[in-house]
Design a protein around this motif. Structure first.
Motif, PDB file in Angstrom:
ATOM      1  N   MET A  11       2.950   8.240  -3.969  1.00  0.00           N
ATOM      2  CA  MET A  11       3.861   8.863  -3.027  1.00  0.00           C
ATOM      3  C   MET A  11       4.529   7.725  -2.256  1.00  0.00           C
ATOM      4  O   MET A  11       3.973   7.167  -1.307  1.00  0.00           O
ATOM      5  CB  MET A  11       3.111   9.780  -2.059  1.00  0.00           C
ATOM      6  CG  MET A  11       4.022  10.542  -1.115  1.00  0.00           C
ATOM      7  SD  MET A  11       5.047  11.756  -1.953  1.00  0.00           S
ATOM      8  CE  MET A  11       3.820  13.005  -2.341  1.00  0.00           C
ATOM      9  N   VAL A  12       5.712   7.315  -2.741  1.00  0.00           N
ATOM     10  CA  VAL A  12       6.408   6.182  -2.127  1.00  0.00           C
ATOM     11  C   VAL A  12       7.515   6.693  -1.232  1.00  0.00           C
ATOM     12  O   VAL A  12       8.028   7.803  -1.424  1.00  0.00           O
ATOM     13  CB  VAL A  12       6.997   5.244  -3.209  1.00  0.00           C
ATOM     14  CG1 VAL A  12       5.914   4.658  -4.055  1.00  0.00           C
ATOM     15  CG2 VAL A  12       7.994   5.993  -4.077  1.00  0.00           C
TER      16      VAL A  12
ATOM     17  N   ASN B 264       8.735  10.780  -2.671  1.00  0.00           N
ATOM     18  CA  ASN B 264       8.530  11.491  -3.916  1.00  0.00           C
ATOM     19  C   ASN B 264       7.350  10.897  -4.652  1.00  0.00           C
ATOM     20  O   ASN B 264       7.057   9.707  -4.533  1.00  0.00           O
ATOM     21  CB  ASN B 264       9.785  11.394  -4.790  1.00  0.00           C
ATOM     22  CG  ASN B 264      10.953  12.139  -4.194  1.00  0.00           C
ATOM     23  OD1 ASN B 264      10.750  13.098  -3.450  1.00  0.00           O
ATOM     24  ND2 ASN B 264      12.161  11.702  -4.496  1.00  0.00           N
ATOM     25  N   ALA B 265       6.678  11.742  -5.453  1.00  0.00           N
ATOM     26  CA  ALA B 265       5.580  11.269  -6.291  1.00  0.00           C
ATOM     27  C   ALA B 265       6.179  10.670  -7.552  1.00  0.00           C
ATOM     28  O   ALA B 265       6.780  11.385  -8.357  1.00  0.00           O
ATOM     29  CB  ALA B 265       4.638  12.420  -6.627  1.00  0.00           C
ATOM     30  N   LEU B 266       6.032   9.354  -7.724  1.00  0.00           N
ATOM     31  CA  LEU B 266       6.633   8.659  -8.853  1.00  0.00           C
ATOM     32  C   LEU B 266       5.551   8.058  -9.738  1.00  0.00           C
ATOM     33  O   LEU B 266       4.547   7.528  -9.250  1.00  0.00           O
ATOM     34  CB  LEU B 266       7.572   7.570  -8.342  1.00  0.00           C
ATOM     35  CG  LEU B 266       8.740   8.132  -7.527  1.00  0.00           C
ATOM     36  CD1 LEU B 266       9.372   7.039  -6.691  1.00  0.00           C
ATOM     37  CD2 LEU B 266       9.785   8.743  -8.433  1.00  0.00           C
ATOM     38  N   GLU B 267       5.768   8.141 -11.044  1.00  0.00           N
ATOM     39  CA  GLU B 267       4.766   7.692 -12.005  1.00  0.00           C
ATOM     40  C   GLU B 267       4.581   6.175 -11.929  1.00  0.00           C
ATOM     41  O   GLU B 267       5.539   5.428 -11.779  1.00  0.00           O
ATOM     42  CB  GLU B 267       5.194   8.067 -13.427  1.00  0.00           C
ATOM     43  CG  GLU B 267       5.344   9.556 -13.644  1.00  0.00           C
ATOM     44  CD  GLU B 267       5.831   9.877 -15.047  1.00  0.00           C
ATOM     45  OE1 GLU B 267       5.886   8.939 -15.867  1.00  0.00           O
ATOM     46  OE2 GLU B 267       6.153  11.038 -15.305  1.00  0.00           O
ATOM     47  N   MET B 268       3.299   5.745 -12.060  1.00  0.00           N
ATOM     48  CA  MET B 268       3.008   4.323 -12.144  1.00  0.00           C
ATOM     49  C   MET B 268       2.469   3.960 -13.522  1.00  0.00           C
ATOM     50  O   MET B 268       3.042   3.149 -14.237  1.00  0.00           O
ATOM     51  CB  MET B 268       2.008   3.915 -11.046  1.00  0.00           C
ATOM     52  CG  MET B 268       2.556   4.032  -9.630  1.00  0.00           C
ATOM     53  SD  MET B 268       1.507   3.228  -8.403  1.00  0.00           S
ATOM     54  CE  MET B 268       0.028   4.233  -8.481  1.00  0.00           C
TER      55      MET B 268
ATOM     56  N   PRO C 271       0.827  -1.221   0.000  1.00  0.00           N
ATOM     57  CA  PRO C 271       0.000   0.000   0.000  1.00  0.00           C
ATOM     58  C   PRO C 271       0.853   1.260   0.000  1.00  0.00           C
ATOM     59  O   PRO C 271       1.837   1.365   0.733  1.00  0.00           O
ATOM     60  CB  PRO C 271      -0.806  -0.132   1.294  1.00  0.00           C
ATOM     61  CG  PRO C 271      -0.810  -1.586   1.610  1.00  0.00           C
ATOM     62  CD  PRO C 271       0.500  -2.114   1.122  1.00  0.00           C
ATOM     63  N   ARG C 272       0.483   2.199  -0.864  1.00  0.00           N
ATOM     64  CA  ARG C 272       1.157   3.489  -0.931  1.00  0.00           C
ATOM     65  C   ARG C 272       0.490   4.463   0.046  1.00  0.00           C
ATOM     66  O   ARG C 272      -0.734   4.427   0.201  1.00  0.00           O
ATOM     67  CB  ARG C 272       1.067   4.075  -2.329  1.00  0.00           C
ATOM     68  CG  ARG C 272       2.108   3.586  -3.333  1.00  0.00           C
ATOM     69  CD  ARG C 272       2.150   2.117  -3.553  1.00  0.00           C
ATOM     70  NE  ARG C 272       3.021   1.795  -4.697  1.00  0.00           N
ATOM     71  CZ  ARG C 272       3.602   0.641  -4.878  1.00  0.00           C
ATOM     72  NH1 ARG C 272       3.444  -0.317  -3.982  1.00  0.00           N
ATOM     73  NH2 ARG C 272       4.343   0.403  -5.940  1.00  0.00           N
TER      74      ARG C 272
END
Length: 821
Positions: free
Chosen positions: A536-537, A549-553, A516-517
């Motif tokens: 947001m991992v 950081n907000a990373l693209e999925m 879960p993020r």
């Protein structure tokens, strides 16, 4: 004797199957004897445990409870090797892998450290002995008896005495015996793709390929058990191989001697130095990194390993050194980190790469198995047909003639039950799985018959028969081990589910990614007019970190994106791991961005999907009968944009699909001639379209695109979710969802003759406003009924409490009176 004693009942006594009674009595006596021995051994072991191990077990439980309470985000497991379990072979090997004490706690065989070979039907000798025999042998019943067993070679006739069998892990399994099991192992490992464990499955398959294609034919197969006792016998150590990988492996083992106690490390180091293909070596390192969960020691933002204190556990230090040694290039680091973060582009690339390597490895192994069968068939045919060809030239011509013919027969390893052919000949009805096999078996038989006829015509021998030649070729094929029915099911599963279908939701290929993020960000993409989902991992691979950081999925429409997050395990629903949504404002106006859909709606939709789709379990009987049907349909209205219907569909095999269609193409004339927009619409604008027969046609057409039958004998479970922000509703805002759900249920009942998959629509006499307000009234009635029920329950509990208190007071008074008297 009984017939002579009772001549009048002789006929009745003869009809009784005395031998059946004898067999049943012997079996019952054997069962009882073995049960007594087993129970006695268990009782004795438990008594010994109570004296020596029970106190330690209680201490371990208390420590686990304390640490779990103190560190709630950390898994804490301690394992105790109970003597009783160790005597039965249930021992826990020491592993570097965190899963070693769980899924791989049993070294089930000598080849894989994996249950696949067990399922495929092969166990190491002498554990292949019957269960009763093993129990009685341990009890000393057969001491001194000369028990003999086949050595495993087909048609060899060689036997060995039981006393000559060495201990487990030192049995020389013949290569021909192992050859029968390699294809079933690959088929069973392919099933792990559905369970999101592709990296580990590929490691197991490479190990099988190494044993089959790289172990010298005149030597024993490489044994993990032997390597555990003698890690210096690994090929790269014995041959003193050189290279970057060998140097790094030896350096790590010198720094951390405990590595040589880990079967998975021995397996990895042996394979890595044997395979020479750079691509396979690179992906092998990646797969092993997933097995170790190497992402837990990486700083995601910088791709550098975390700082490790001197007092840290040796395993954590070893993982950091492993990362430095085997991931020197920045490209490899970014792939590993991107995969751990759940990046869609990285996951797609790696999944495609690993699946290609899996299929290539399987093809190489299958080609080797086919060549073995072809060589055996060629030798047998030359031996039989070569008697008449006395000269060497004729023998060479016959060999050149046979080779291309046999190549056409030995293209693939057949995984079918050939008894189906007899059923076809005798016109006996076939079951579902037999029907799947029927065509391929028939084509194989026709090809075999054609080749045999050509050989017979070329040989020109009157004594040779067509049936004989067919049997020679058939018996030359390497037999496939295991249960035929199981092999067919796994083959069918492999062919059907190895590749993703159209509209199917893509899930992570590794379960370790289903974390879960803390937060999911939804951002509009102007070029594609889709939504980009970012997570947001944490900055590290651990779950405890709060900053990140907000990373693209991935990119998708709103419904598909939220559904994918739910089924991939990216959304946490517990208080400990609650995920929040953040929907950013769009920079440009489109029908998609203008649709009112807030962060709260995204969370509400995710919770509804989670609640509707309960955990799925595959039904073995349905698989055996080849039943395939739609199991659940969840309709999402106006989430992607106004007038859009999205269907989340799951079949009985657990596959999930998302497909959508548009209701705006259905003509509708507004009473007030108002312009249809995306917000604050009267409910009639949407529901008057939804209730039409055209809307039901769209529904059935879109479901039909998936080519999954709608079985009315097993009607799907139906549910829906509707965006409340699109409508102008004349009631309090807290009742908007109840109002709209009441209208939806009247138009699309969950079951009955007016269910969504029925072509008939229910006749609605009331207005939508009356239906919605009626639903609110029913909601209040249910709440009132529930309130009254709770009051009655409370009154009952209070009444019972008073009675109990009165009883206690009376007993107390009686006791006092008795003492005073």
């Amino acid at each position: 004797m009984l017939c002579e004693e009772f001549p009048s009942s002789a006929k009745d006594l003869e009809a009784i199957q005395i031998k059946d009674f004898e067999i049943h009595s012997k079996k019952a006596l054997l069962d009882s004897s073995c049960a007594l021995i087993t129970n006695h051994r268990n009782i004795f072991s438990q008594q010994l445990e109570s004296q020596t191990e029970y106190n330690l077990l209680i201490k371990i439980q208390k420590v686990e409870e304390y640490l779990t309470e103190k560190y709630p985000d950390t898994e804490v497991h301690y394992f105790l090797n109970i003597l009783r379990r160790m005597r039965s072979g249930d021992h826990t090997p020491f592993l570097v892998s965190p899963e070693g004490s769980q899924a791989y706690s049993l070294m089930l065989n000598d080849f894989l450290l994996n249950p696949a070979t067990m399922i495929a039907g092969m166990t190491p000798l002498p554990f292949e002995l019957p269960h009763h025999f093993r129990i009685l042998a341990k009890a000393g019943i057969f001491e001194g008896e000369d028990w003999e067993f086949d050595d495993g070679e087909q048609d060899s006739g060689n036997k060995k005495a039981l006393k000559d069998f060495p201990d487990w892990g030192h049995v020389n399994i013949p290569r021909s015996f192992f050859l029968k099991h390699v294809i079933p192992i690959f088929l069973r490992e392919s099933e792990k793709v559905s369970h999101r464990n592709l990296p580990k499955a590929l490691l197991n398959c490479w190990w099988v390929e190494m044993l089959l294609l790289q172990d010298p034919p005149d030597q024993e197969l490489t044994s993990l058990t032997k390597l555990l006792f003698h890690p210096e016998n690994r090929r790269f150590v014995v041959e003193q191989s050189e290279g970057a990988f060998v140097e790094e492996i030896l350096k790590l083992e010198k720094e951390y001697p405990e590595l040589c106690l880990d079967p998975w490390w021995l397996k990895f180091s042996e394979m890595l130095t044997r395979f020479k293909d750079p691509l396979i070596q690179t992906e092998m390192i990646f797969c092993f990194a997933q097995h170790m969960r190497l992402q837990s020691i990486i700083e995601f933002e910088t791709t550098e390993p975390l700082f490790v204190e001197k007092e840290a556990a040796w395993r954590r230090k070893a993982m950091v050194d492993f990362y430095k040694a085997f991931f020197p290039e920045e490209k490899q680091k970014k792939l590993l980190v991107g995969f751990a973060q759940g990046r869609d582009d990285v996951a797609n690339y790696i999944e495609k790469q690993l699946k290609t390597l899996f299929v290539q490895s399987m093809k190489r192994v299958e080609r080797h198995v086919c060549n073995e069968g072809r060589s055996k068939s060629l030798n047998r045919l030359l031996h039989h047909l070569g008697h008449a060809k006395k000269t060497e030239d004729n023998h060479q011509q016959l060999q050149q003639f046979l080779k291309p013919l046999l190549d056409s027969v030995f293209q693939r390893v057949p995984i079918e039950d050939r008894r189906v052919l007899n059923k076809l000949r005798n016109k006996i009805p076939l079951n579902a799985l037999e029907k799947i096999q029927a065509r391929s078996i028939y084509l194989d038989h026709q090809n075999l018959k054609k080749v045999s006829e050509q050989i017979l015509e070329h040989a020109q021998q009157d004594k040779t028969k067509l049936h004989f030649l067919e049997n020679v070729i058939l018996k030359s094929r390497v037999q496939v081990a295991g249960d035929v029915l199981e092999n067919v099911i796994f083959k069918y599963h492999f062919e059907r589910n190895f590749e993703k279908k159209t509209h199917q939701i893509q899930l992570p290929i590794s379960k370790s990614l289903s974390i879960p993020r803390p937060s999911v960000i939804i951002r509009h993409q102007p070029k594609s007019d889709l939504w980009k989902f970012l997570a947001m991992v944490p900055r590290t691979g651990t779950k405890q970190a709060s900053r990140g950081n907000a990373l693209e999925m991935f990119e998708a429409n709103m419904t598909e994106g939220i559904a994918r997050c739910v089924f991939s395990g990216y959304i946490g629903f517990t208080t400990r791991e609650m995920t929040s949504f953040q929907k950013e404002a769009a920079r440009m106006a489109t029908p998609v961005t203008n649709n009112p859909f807030a962060s709260d709606d995204a969370l509400n939709l995710a919770q509804s999907i989670q609640a509707f789709f309960q955990p799925h379990s595959l039904s073995p009987s349905e698989v055996l009968q080849n039943l395939h049907y739609v199991r659940e349909i969840f309709m999402v209205c106006n989430a992607n944009r106004f007038m859009n219907i999205a269907l989340i569909i799951r079949d009985n095999l657990g596959k999930i699909f998302v497909i959508d269609y548009d209701l705006s193409v259905i003509p509708y004339k507004s009473r007030n001639n108002e312009v249809i927009g995306e917000e604050h619409q009267p409910p009639e604008v949407f529901f008057n379209r939804l209730k039409t027969s055209k809307a039901r046609e769209f529904f059935l057409k879109e479901v039909g695109k998936l080519k999954i039958p709608l079985d009315l004998k097993r009607p799907p479970h139906f549910g829906f979710w509707i965006n409340t922000r699109n409508f102008k509703i004349p009631v309090n805002s807290k009742y908007h969802r109840i109002y709209l759900e009441g209208i939806m249920q009247s138009i699309l009942p969950v079951e009955g003759k007016f269910a969504p998959w029925s072509p008939y629509s229910p006749k609605i006499e009331k207005t939508f406003d009356e239906i919605g307000k009626k639903a609110i009234e029913q909601h209040h009635e249910k709440l009132e009924q529930e309130r009254k029920r709770r009051e009655k329950e409370l009154q009952r509990v209070q009444r019972d409490s008073r009675k109990y208190l009165d009883k206690v007071l009376k007993e107390r008074a009686a006791r006092i009176k008795e003492l005073e008297g």
